[in-house]
Each structure stands twice: as C-alpha cells, then as structure tokens.
Design an enzyme around this catalytic site. Structure first.
Site, PDB file in Angstrom:
ATOM      1  N   GLU A   1      -1.859  -7.001   7.665  1.00  0.00           N
ATOM      2  CA  GLU A   1      -0.486  -6.881   8.154  1.00  0.00           C
ATOM      3  C   GLU A   1      -0.248  -7.715   9.417  1.00  0.00           C
ATOM      4  OE1 GLU A   1       2.516  -6.788   7.759  1.00  0.00           O
ATOM      5  OE2 GLU A   1       3.081  -4.701   7.411  1.00  0.00           O
TER       6      GLU A   1
ATOM      7  N   HIS B   1       0.827  -1.209   0.000  1.00  0.00           N
ATOM      8  CA  HIS B   1       0.000   0.000   0.000  1.00  0.00           C
ATOM      9  C   HIS B   1       0.863   1.263   0.000  1.00  0.00           C
ATOM     10  CE1 HIS B   1       1.053   0.835   4.174  1.00  0.00           C
ATOM     11  NE2 HIS B   1       0.926  -0.479   4.378  1.00  0.00           N
TER      12      HIS B   1
END
Length: 196
Positions: free
Chosen positions: A90, A16
């Site tokens: 994550e 990202h």
C-alpha cells in the site's frame, strides 16, 4: 513489457478484506494490520466471482492482510499463490498511519503528511509490479491481491474515467493486449474508458 500480438493478459486487481483499522477509518498504509473476521468472510465470499473463469495464479502484496486474502482465494480455487511482489504494498502514509482522516487533517491541514508517498510514485510502483507479473506469468489470468490506494492510482493512470474508492475485497479487471492496457471493470462494475 513484451507482448505477442493476439495474446491477452487478464489481471483481477483485488483489494484485501477488512481489517480493524479499516472498520475504524484509520489509515493503514504500510503498517502490517491483519484481516479481521469480517475480512476473512469477505475473502471467502469473493470466491463466487472467480469460479468457472479459469484463473491460473494468485499473487499478493507482502502485507499480511493481502497475503491472507490471497491464500483464502487461492485455497478456494485450488490453485497456488504464485508469488509475492513488494511493489504491490500500500501507499506509505508516513506519520499519518494509524490516524483517522479527521485526526490527520487536524495535524496537517494541507494533507502533506511527513513521509507521505506521492500518488505518482504509487502508480509507477503499481504499474512496474504489473509489468513484472506479466513477465513472470505471461499470457495468463492472474488474481493480484493488493491495496485500495494502489489499485485506484493504477486505474487512474490507465483510464480517463473517474475512479471511485476501492471497496474491501472488490475486484477490478484490467487487460493487456497489443501493447496497451484496458480497464474492464472497477469494483465489479463495467467501465468505459480510453486505453493507455
């Protein structure tokens, strides 16, 4: 994973764009921190590397910074976001989330933060997600928008070559063919290494 001989699945593992916590050096983990304006610009700039290659799908982590990066890329390529995979989120950094490395080291000098997810668990979760994506979207070229530590741990599992930190909005290419994975690039740079 079922794989027909002669077919190749190509996955662009893409981190990202930047968030305010990235800019401040804070551990994000599963905290849902949005992209900042720099991160949105990075996502737009990443479109150039995907143009003309025939990417068919974009899938993302459920965390908003990855989901928004994926939407920007998908919109720019004129394709849909095909799915969201919870296993792509994550690494969970437990009580260290929101702290800088220095702050966390002062509190937990051994690096064992309360609630920290192990690197092996992150790699297992990431590889399981890639297997799920390959099952759902077989023989395709797929952009997978996820997170730096997850990408790094997956790549470490797939090659014996050293893996650097994964940069915001950088892409690492992996291929699956004939029952094995091959790491093609890391952060956009070619990488040699043994297939796993």
């Amino acid at each position: 994973m079922t794989e027909n001989s002669g077919t190749t699945l190509t996955i662009a593992l893409t981190r990202h764009g930047q968030t305010d916590w990235n800019a401040a050096g804070r551990m994000q983990g599963t905290s849902d921190i949005p992209l900042n304006d720099t991160g949105r610009e990075q996502a737009l700039a990443s479109l150039a590397r995907f143009a003309g290659v025939g990417w068919q799908h974009v899938v993302t982590s459920p965390l908003s910074r990855a989901a928004e990066t994926g939407r920007i890329i998908a919109d720019g390529l004129g394709i849909a976001v095909s799915g969201v995979y919870s296993g792509l989120q994550e690494r969970h950094y437990g009580e260290a989330e929101g702290r800088t490395d220095a702050q966390a080291a002062a509190l937990w000098p051994d690096g064992e933060f309360p609630g920290l997810e192990s690197r092996d668990d992150v790699a297992d979760r990431g590889l399981d997600s890639l297997a799920d994506i390959a099952r759902d979207l077989p023989d395709a070229a797929i952009i997978v928008v996820t997170h730096g530590t997850l990408i790094r741990e997956v790549l470490r599992r797939l090659t014996s070559a050293p893996i650097p930190s994964i940069l915001n909005a950088a892409t690492s290419i992996v291929e699956h063919s004939g029952g094995s994975w091959r790491v093609v690039t890391v952060n956009g740079e070619p990488l040699g290494g043994e297939a796993a």
